[in-house]
Structure formats: structure tokens, C-alpha cells
Scaffold this motif. Structure first.
Motif, PDB file in Angstrom:
ATOM      1  N   ASN A  13       0.831  -1.209   0.000  1.00 37.82           N
ATOM      2  CA  ASN A  13       0.000   0.000   0.000  1.00 37.82           C
ATOM      3  C   ASN A  13       0.866   1.260   0.000  1.00 37.82           C
ATOM      4  O   ASN A  13       0.596   2.212  -0.731  1.00 37.82           O
ATOM      5  N   ARG A  25       0.216   3.705  -3.228  1.00 37.14           N
ATOM      6  CA  ARG A  25      -0.821   4.740  -3.092  1.00 37.14           C
ATOM      7  C   ARG A  25      -0.456   6.056  -3.791  1.00 37.14           C
ATOM      8  O   ARG A  25      -1.351   6.695  -4.363  1.00 37.14           O
ATOM      9  N   THR A  45      -5.831   5.256   0.901  1.00 33.93           N
ATOM     10  CA  THR A  45      -5.104   3.997   0.683  1.00 33.93           C
ATOM     11  C   THR A  45      -5.313   3.517  -0.753  1.00 33.93           C
ATOM     12  O   THR A  45      -6.206   3.997  -1.462  1.00 33.93           O
ATOM     13  N   SER A  46      -4.485   2.559  -1.155  1.00 38.31           N
ATOM     14  CA  SER A  46      -4.549   2.066  -2.533  1.00 38.31           C
ATOM     15  C   SER A  46      -5.761   1.160  -2.733  1.00 38.31           C
ATOM     16  O   SER A  46      -5.895   0.118  -2.082  1.00 38.31           O
TER      17      SER A  46
END
Ligand code: SF4
Length: 155
Positions: free
Chosen positions: A41, A45, A136-137
Motif C-alpha cells: 500500500n 498509493r 489507501t490504494s
């Protein structure tokens, strides 16, 4: 016209890109799992934020549903609706809150009609957005499954 709005008006092309990206991320999943989703992540991101902001005016909600909304980001709706439109769309198809802007949901409908694979997903009922995933991704959240977790009591 910006590059982003030019691309957004080509939803069939964007859904092909989406399919390719999903295929790639699913193949990279073993690598992300080994590294740990938290670390993955952190890797992803920022580039994800940059790329999706240019193309979709993304707000990094972390639970991407672009392919279900005509490749139109629902979080760019001033009311942040995940199930739209609201009752306030103007007769000219513009937004109730920002009259100078076309309704995001009118655009989502129009674009979903031009899609070959995911267009019908516009009819799906989306659960409330989980604000804890903001920033977040969405790709990593898709792989870890956290984006599918619904609030308690949601059916
Ligand atoms: S749905 Fe969420 S992750 Fe996808 S483009 Fe919109 S804000 Fe970004």
C-alpha cells in the motif's frame, strides 16, 4: 478540454485499461502478499493517486467502483453519493449543489451505455463508503478484500 475529461468520454477504452490493470495486479498479488499488504500500500498509493487524479479526478476513497459507475468517479459528486443520482438534478442535467457542473450521475449513466463489459453494473446497489480506507490504494484493498467488507447489519 483536459486530458482527463477527454479520456473519461471514452469509457469503452478505459474499461479495457481497467481489465488489463486488474489482470496485472492479480498476477502480482503473490508478490504483494509476500511483502505484506501494508508495505505494498505504501508503494502504490502515491502513483495510484497521481494517475487516477489525472484521469478520473480521483479522491482516493480506497474502494474504487469506477467500472460500476461508467468509469466516472462517484466521489467527485459534491454529495459523495455512491448510489445516485439524488433528487436534485437540474432539468439541464447539471448538479443541484454546483449548477455550473454536469451531474456526475448523468455522466455515469451516459458513459455506462457506451461500455461493453461493465455497463450494467451501474444498477448495482453500492454499500456505504468506508472512510477508514481513505488515502489507501484501492488496488491493494481489492486484493486484500478489505474493500468488500460491509458495515455491520448491511445486507
Ligand atoms: S471511486 Fe474512489 S478510488 Fe475510484 S476514482 Fe473515485 S475516489 Fe478514486
Amino acid at each position: 478540454m483536459s486530458l482527463g475529461s477527454w479520456l473519461r468520454d471514452r469509457p469503452a477504452f478505459l474499461e479495457r485499461i481497467y481489465q488489463g490493470a486488474e489482470w496485472l495486479f492479480r498476477r502480482l498479488d503473490p508478490l504483494f502478499k509476500r511483502a505484506g499488504y501494508d508495505r505494498a500500500n505504501r508503494w502504490l498509493r502515491k502513483p495510484e493517486d497521481w494517475a487516477k487524479q489525472v484521469v478520473f479526478d480521483c479522491r482516493m476513497c480506497g474502494q474504487c467502483i469506477l467500472h460500476s459507475t461508467g468509469m466516472t468517479c462517484p466521489m467527485s459528486c459534491p454529495k459523495n453519493l455512491r448510489n445516485g443520482p439524488c433528487g436534485g438534478v437540474r432539468a439541464n442535467g447539471h448538479c443541484e449543489v454546483k449548477p455550473e457542473m454536469r451531474c456526475v450521475w448523468v455522466q455515469a449513466f451516459e458513459r455506462s451505455q457506451k461500455m461493453n463489459v461493465y455497463g450494467a453494473e451501474l444498477l448495482w446497489i453500492q454499500p456505504p463508503v468506508n472512510r477508514q480506507l481513505e488515502g489507501t490504494s484501492a488496488w491493494i484493498n481489492m486484493l486484500s478484500g478489505v474493500d468488500k467488507e460491509t458495515p455491520k447489519g448491511w445486507q
